[in-house]
Design an enzyme around this catalytic site. Sequence first.
Site, PDB file in Angstrom:
ATOM      1  N   HIS A  63       1.914  12.461 -23.610  1.00 55.19           N
ATOM      2  CA  HIS A  63       1.193  11.276 -23.147  1.00 55.19           C
ATOM      3  C   HIS A  63       2.088  10.054 -23.302  1.00 55.19           C
ATOM      4  O   HIS A  63       3.181  10.133 -23.861  1.00 55.19           O
ATOM      5  CB  HIS A  63      -0.137  11.105 -23.883  1.00 55.19           C
ATOM      6  CG  HIS A  63      -0.028  10.838 -25.346  1.00 55.19           C
ATOM      7  ND1 HIS A  63       0.430  11.785 -26.250  1.00 55.19           N
ATOM      8  CD2 HIS A  63      -0.327   9.733 -26.096  1.00 55.19           C
ATOM      9  CE1 HIS A  63       0.402  11.276 -27.466  1.00 55.19           C
ATOM     10  NE2 HIS A  63      -0.044  10.028 -27.397  1.00 55.19           N
ATOM     11  N   ASP A  67       4.875   5.985 -29.391  1.00 52.45           N
ATOM     12  CA  ASP A  67       5.448   6.841 -30.432  1.00 52.45           C
ATOM     13  C   ASP A  67       5.817   8.224 -29.909  1.00 52.45           C
ATOM     14  O   ASP A  67       6.364   9.043 -30.650  1.00 52.45           O
ATOM     15  CB  ASP A  67       4.496   6.956 -31.632  1.00 52.45           C
ATOM     16  CG  ASP A  67       3.122   7.493 -31.272  1.00 52.45           C
ATOM     17  OD1 ASP A  67       2.556   7.067 -30.246  1.00 52.45           O
ATOM     18  OD2 ASP A  67       2.602   8.340 -32.021  1.00 52.45           O
TER      19      ASP A  67
END
EC number: 3.1.26.11
Length: 306
Positions: A63, A67
């Site tokens: 996704h 991060d």
Amino acid sequence: MELVFLGTGAGVPSRGRNVTSIALSMLNERNTIWLFDCGEATQHQIMRSQIKLSKLEKIFITHMHGDHIFGLPGLLSSRSFQGGDSNLTIYGPAGIAEYVETSLRLSGTRLTYKINFEEIEPGVIFEDKMFIVTADDLDHGVRSFGYRIVEKDKQGALNAEKLKADGVEAGPVFQKLKNGEIVTLADGRVIDGKNYIGEPQKGKIISIFGDTRETSSELELALNADILVHEATFEGDKAKMAGEYMHSTTLQAAKLAKTANVKKLILTHISSRYDRDASKELLIEAKTIFENTEIAYDLAVFQVGE
């Protein structure tokens, strides 16, 4: 095959854990590396491991949260700087191509290799004679995917002892028989290689999930996997908080592993609130439901199928 955990933290890096990235090393199978997510400083973690950027073949992004992607521009640039020239394919949600291309363009970065982008939808996203990879939606607020990597069954081994017992001497004929061919021997006998090949060797299954809270699609992605890699951002008694933040707990991951009949569960994406000692408690907690659970630490290596 082996999994190398380059980053195992959640959200932001900490002293003990970098942000998310996992390498699937298939040097014996296809002489390549596949990378799953690429958080900030992933290339630094690679320098501390045995992974070689020149072997990198595919990158799968779960996704578009930072991060999981902020390490991409630097890693791609370094691969080029180090002489990487083989094409690279990046799979991920819509927007991954724009993100990478914009980052490279604005920084004036020119690569020595071509990147092929595959902005995916649920279903089969890659297949060749060795592997098939499927993806499905998870539940994380933004679009987040789980990946299921299935190694196709391998041909059984040639039974050399049976051939010798039947008076067939070792030599070039063995390769033909191994290929399942029908061979006429020097003495006139005709033998079928298929009669000397053992049972097919079952391929391995690896399921690697992006960030998610509990959702029905997880079960099919994880079913009968040799290894399930699942986030465990929170401890078990924080299920309400996990749901609100679109994440999972140790116990939720363990329950899925048990229901899906996986062989090994590896927990990752651990919140910075849990230091190394607290992480051990997370592992103990998960083991109350699914005994064959491990918790990943940065640079940990797990053999697939052991």
